[in-house]
Write a protein that holds these residues in place. Structure first.
Motif, PDB file in Angstrom:
ATOM      1  N   ARG A 192      29.412  34.791  43.925  1.00  0.00           N
ATOM      2  CA  ARG A 192      28.757  35.439  45.059  1.00  0.00           C
ATOM      3  C   ARG A 192      29.810  35.986  46.014  1.00  0.00           C
ATOM      4  O   ARG A 192      30.942  35.498  46.078  1.00  0.00           O
ATOM      5  N   VAL A 193      29.402  37.016  46.758  1.00  0.00           N
ATOM      6  CA  VAL A 193      30.286  37.706  47.693  1.00  0.00           C
ATOM      7  C   VAL A 193      29.642  37.674  49.076  1.00  0.00           C
ATOM      8  O   VAL A 193      28.482  38.055  49.230  1.00  0.00           O
ATOM      9  N   ASP A 194      30.386  37.220  50.066  1.00  0.00           N
ATOM     10  CA  ASP A 194      29.952  37.280  51.453  1.00  0.00           C
ATOM     11  C   ASP A 194      30.699  38.436  52.107  1.00  0.00           C
ATOM     12  O   ASP A 194      31.930  38.399  52.224  1.00  0.00           O
ATOM     13  N   HIS A 230      33.248  33.755  45.967  1.00  0.00           N
ATOM     14  CA  HIS A 230      33.187  32.439  45.324  1.00  0.00           C
ATOM     15  C   HIS A 230      32.751  32.631  43.881  1.00  0.00           C
ATOM     16  O   HIS A 230      31.632  33.059  43.621  1.00  0.00           O
ATOM     17  N   LEU A 231      33.644  32.326  42.953  1.00  0.00           N
ATOM     18  CA  LEU A 231      33.331  32.426  41.531  1.00  0.00           C
ATOM     19  C   LEU A 231      32.865  31.075  41.017  1.00  0.00           C
ATOM     20  O   LEU A 231      33.421  30.035  41.394  1.00  0.00           O
ATOM     21  N   VAL A 264      39.132  33.679  48.624  1.00  0.00           N
ATOM     22  CA  VAL A 264      38.637  33.658  47.245  1.00  0.00           C
ATOM     23  C   VAL A 264      38.660  32.218  46.758  1.00  0.00           C
ATOM     24  O   VAL A 264      39.636  31.487  46.975  1.00  0.00           O
ATOM     25  N   THR A 265      37.582  31.797  46.140  1.00  0.00           N
ATOM     26  CA  THR A 265      37.504  30.478  45.511  1.00  0.00           C
ATOM     27  C   THR A 265      37.274  30.664  44.016  1.00  0.00           C
ATOM     28  O   THR A 265      36.296  31.315  43.635  1.00  0.00           O
ATOM     29  N   LEU A 305      42.542  39.345  42.064  1.00  0.00           N
ATOM     30  CA  LEU A 305      41.373  40.067  42.563  1.00  0.00           C
ATOM     31  C   LEU A 305      41.785  41.064  43.647  1.00  0.00           C
ATOM     32  O   LEU A 305      41.259  42.182  43.701  1.00  0.00           O
ATOM     33  N   ASP A 306      42.738  40.688  44.492  1.00  0.00           N
ATOM     34  CA  ASP A 306      43.212  41.602  45.517  1.00  0.00           C
ATOM     35  C   ASP A 306      43.831  42.844  44.881  1.00  0.00           C
ATOM     36  O   ASP A 306      43.634  43.966  45.370  1.00  0.00           O
ATOM     37  N   ARG A 307      44.559  42.668  43.792  1.00  0.00           N
ATOM     38  CA  ARG A 307      45.130  43.835  43.091  1.00  0.00           C
ATOM     39  C   ARG A 307      44.024  44.740  42.568  1.00  0.00           C
ATOM     40  O   ARG A 307      44.117  45.970  42.658  1.00  0.00           O
ATOM     41  N   ALA A 308      42.970  44.120  42.017  1.00  0.00           N
ATOM     42  CA  ALA A 308      41.851  44.921  41.509  1.00  0.00           C
ATOM     43  C   ALA A 308      41.149  45.663  42.632  1.00  0.00           C
ATOM     44  O   ALA A 308      40.753  46.830  42.476  1.00  0.00           O
TER      45      ALA A 308
END
Length: 450
Positions: free
Chosen positions: A342-344, A360-361, A408-409, A417-420
């Motif tokens: 989920r993404v907040d 949160h993965l 990020v969790t 993920l930041d690179r993406a």
């Protein structure tokens, strides 16, 4: 010969197909696609929370990617492709379904809903409100403020007027004509929606059958609890659908099925049995990545979501801040047919910035394990790229030139993920969709419209 049990992944696959999530954001929005989507899922839920964008705008983005909200508003409030009514909650429903919802409107007048005491205490409100709108054209609740007679409070109080507008809307005397900054403006149903003038409502029995059929169609294969939790209006009461289901089973319109690894009787429209068989052969339930609004129709009955995807979701906007686990307005992440996290997020419109407060993965996804409800292990690099691309698309949709990724969790996945996300940031700024000044912009029709 008894049928073989249906694999759970077939139920999941058909559910995603009916929710128009087989290849999310792969085709542009068009009037025909919008109508088919809303017809298939049963309704497009509305909600006033605007921390990121309105729920119905996000739900359409989840399927079609960035689009012009003004165009969607025109399709709804000028072309009248959809109209507002109560289906799961407050929803946009297809105008093609008007004969059935017209029956719900008429039945609401006699349904026990707690209105009887209010109507007895406020006998003039309904007539006065309807007469004012009939004479003046579209009006909202605020238009009735300040009209109190001198020398007392009179009946022009806020609550009676709001109750009157709501009751007249639910019973079909009025409809939502348009919205200004998301505030409803009402007009006479037949004046705003000319199709209603010659609309013959179906019988109450036909409506109940259609209601069950629509829920079965939208979900593919269901338990009886799923039927009660999907299209929640009207409330049929305990066993209210049972006689209708029994008749549909007897006529062969609905078939009982078994689902592998899941107890109890499941049901499917008999015409959907070939679709379930094809879904059982599908390599993947869907392809691609998108985020879902908390009020997305896929998430309407969260107990079903937990059974099909092994994914527990809570809408935390109603949870006190210190008790929130994932954030205020968290969007489920759908990737290749699985709910992986989920993404907040929050949109800062003036700064044209999308802040991703927390990604949160799910533990199984972060660990590279198989999904809890079945399926193949996901390629982690492709998953992170998909999440980053979806963030870029969301940023383009909300008009953000910059994406700021916070937490990020698990933490070890923040850097990749930041690179993406950074890879997609340039695309987000260059492909930002046109946006009205305010997402609840003036949706009034042109002057020539009645």
């Amino acid at each position: 010969m008894p049928r073989r049990p249906v694999p759970l992944h077939a139920v999941r696959t058909l559910f995603l197909q009916r929710q128009h999530l087989t290849r999310p954001r792969s085709v542009p929005l068009s009037p025909g696609r919008l109508r088919r989507f809303v017809e298939d899922v049963g309704g497009l839920q509305l909600d006033s929370i605007n921390v990121l964008d309105r729920a119905h705008y996000l739900t359409v983005w989840s399927r079609f990617g960035p689009y012009d909200r003004v165009r969607l508003d025109r399709l709804v409030y000028r072309r009248r492709l959809l109209f507002e009514y109560w289906a799961h909650a407050a929803c946009l429903v297809s105008t093609s379904t008007l004969p059935w919802w017209r029956r719900a409107m008429l039945d609401y007048r006699t349904r026990h809903t707690g209105w009887s005491d209010w109507l007895r205490r406020n006998p003039k409100v309904l007539a006065e409100v309807k007469a004012a709108i009939s004479a003046n054209g579209p009006m909202g609740g605020a238009d009735f403020e300040g009209r109190r007679p001198r020398g007392g409070g009179g009946w022009w109080r806020w609550r009676p007027v709001q109750h009157g507008l709501h009751y007249l809307w639910m019973t079909g005397a009025l409809t939502v004509h348009s919205r200004r900054h998301f505030h409803k403006r009402y007009d006479l149903l037949e004046r705003a929606l000319p199709a209603a003038a010659g609309c013959q409502p179906v019988s109450s029995e036909e409506f109940t059958r259609w209601h069950v059929e629509r829920s079965l169609h939208a979900m593919g294969a269901v338990t009886e609890r799923d039927l009660a939790g999907y299209l929640t209006f009207p409330r049929f009461g305990p066993g209210g659908r049972r006689a209708t289901l029994a008749a549909m089973l007897e006529r062969g319109e609905v078939s009982p099925i078994e689902v592998e690894g899941r107890p109890g009787r499941w049901l499917a429209l008999t015409r959907d049995l070939p679709a379930l068989a094809r879904a059982a052969r599908a390599v993947a339930p869907s392809q691609g990545t998108t985020f879902l609004a908390p009020f997305d129709s896929l998430m309407w009955f969260r107990e079903r979501v937990a059974r099909l995807f092994g994914y527990d979701y809570r809408i935390e906007v109603y949870t006190p801040g210190h008790q929130r686990v994932h954030g205020y307005y968290t969007l489920p992440i759908l990737h290749d047919g699985q709910l992986i996290g989920r993404v907040d997020a929050k949109s800062y419109r003036a700064e044209r910035r999308l802040e991703v407060r927390h990604v949160h993965l799910e533990p199984w996804c972060a660990a590279g394990q198989a999904p809890p409800a079945g399926g193949e292990c996901l390629d982690q690099e492709a998953m992170l790229a998909g999440v980053g691309e979806a963030m870029g698309s969301l940023a383009a949709f909300v008009g953000a030139d910059d994406i700021v990724l916070r937490r990020v969790t698990p933490r070890r996945l923040r850097a990749p993920l930041d690179r993406a996300v950074r890879l997609e940031s340039r695309r987000a700024s260059s492909a930002a969709a046109p946006r009205p000044t305010d997402p609840g912009s003036d949706l009034s029709p042109p002057a020539s419209h009645p």
